[in-house]
Write a protein that holds these residues in place. Sequence first.
Motif, short mmCIF file in Angstrom:
data_model
loop_
_atom_site.label_atom_id
_atom_site.label_comp_id
_atom_site.label_asym_id
_atom_site.label_seq_id
_atom_site.Cartn_x
_atom_site.Cartn_y
_atom_site.Cartn_z
N GLY A 8 0.78 -1.23 0.00
CA GLY A 8 0.00 0.00 0.00
C GLY A 8 0.81 1.27 0.00
N SER A 17 -3.76 10.84 1.15
CA SER A 17 -3.99 9.68 2.01
C SER A 17 -3.43 8.41 1.38
CB SER A 17 -5.49 9.48 2.24
OG SER A 17 -6.06 10.59 2.91
N ARG A 19 -3.47 3.94 2.48
CA ARG A 19 -3.80 2.90 3.44
C ARG A 19 -2.80 1.77 3.29
NH1 ARG A 19 -9.08 -0.99 4.30
NH2 ARG A 19 -8.24 -2.00 2.41
N SER A 21 -1.37 -1.96 4.36
CA SER A 21 -1.88 -3.25 4.83
C SER A 21 -0.71 -4.10 5.31
CB SER A 21 -2.61 -3.99 3.70
OG SER A 21 -3.74 -3.27 3.27
N TRP A 36 3.00 -0.79 14.02
CA TRP A 36 3.53 -0.16 12.81
C TRP A 36 4.69 0.75 13.21
CZ3 TRP A 36 2.70 -1.12 7.80
CH2 TRP A 36 1.54 -1.78 7.40
N PHE A 68 -3.65 9.36 11.64
CA PHE A 68 -3.52 7.94 11.30
C PHE A 68 -4.51 7.13 12.14
CE2 PHE A 68 1.25 7.84 9.91
CZ PHE A 68 1.00 8.89 9.04
N THR A 69 -5.00 6.05 11.55
CA THR A 69 -5.90 5.14 12.25
C THR A 69 -5.47 3.71 11.98
OG1 THR A 69 -7.76 6.68 12.01
CG2 THR A 69 -8.27 4.40 12.58
N SER A 71 -6.28 -0.38 12.38
CA SER A 71 -7.41 -1.28 12.54
C SER A 71 -6.95 -2.71 12.25
CB SER A 71 -8.57 -0.89 11.63
OG SER A 71 -8.19 -0.92 10.28
N TYR A 80 -4.42 -2.79 9.21
CA TYR A 80 -4.36 -1.65 8.31
C TYR A 80 -3.87 -0.42 9.06
CZ TYR A 80 -7.54 -4.74 5.77
OH TYR A 80 -8.09 -5.81 5.14
N LEU A 81 -3.25 0.47 8.31
CA LEU A 81 -2.89 1.78 8.82
C LEU A 81 -3.39 2.80 7.81
CD1 LEU A 81 -1.40 3.27 11.15
CD2 LEU A 81 0.59 3.38 9.62
N GLN A 82 -4.49 3.46 8.16
CA GLN A 82 -5.03 4.52 7.33
C GLN A 82 -4.31 5.80 7.67
OE1 GLN A 82 -7.47 4.40 4.83
NE2 GLN A 82 -6.86 6.51 4.49
N ASN A 84 -4.00 9.74 6.79
CA ASN A 84 -4.61 10.92 6.18
C ASN A 84 -3.78 12.16 6.46
OD1 ASN A 84 -6.80 9.27 5.39
ND2 ASN A 84 -7.90 9.69 7.29
#
Length: 125
Positions: A8, A17, A19, A21, A36, A68-69, A71, A80-82, A84
């Motif tokens: 990703g 942004s 994301r 994985s 992460w 960052f988020t 999940s 995942y690391l989203q 933004n």
Amino acid sequence: QLQLVESGGGLVQPGGSLRLSCAASGFTLDYYTIGWFRQAPGKEREAVSCISSAGNSRNYADSVKGRFTISKDNAKHTVYLQMNSLKPEDTAVYYCAAMLSVGWGPGCDRAYEYWGQGTQVTVSS
């Protein structure tokens, strides 16, 4: 063979942004804390975020809080690391790591057992 594979990463403009994985193979993530990390050229590796085995607890570095988020989808064996509102200073190689859960606490610096190979994130105009 137990492996973590990140994907990703890429080139994105400031404010954009991505994301990331982190997919596990050879083991299930149900019992693992996942972190992460990132390392920029000439800098030490730093923790970015981590998530508990159940996915109900998360920690973030101050530099990424609110942007960052993290999940976790245990059914897909993927974390995942989203990311933004990316900034040039987010440019780094990003790594995920896993360790058998032994409880939860502040921060993300733990004795991780497995590491991925990393994915490059470049934030530049």
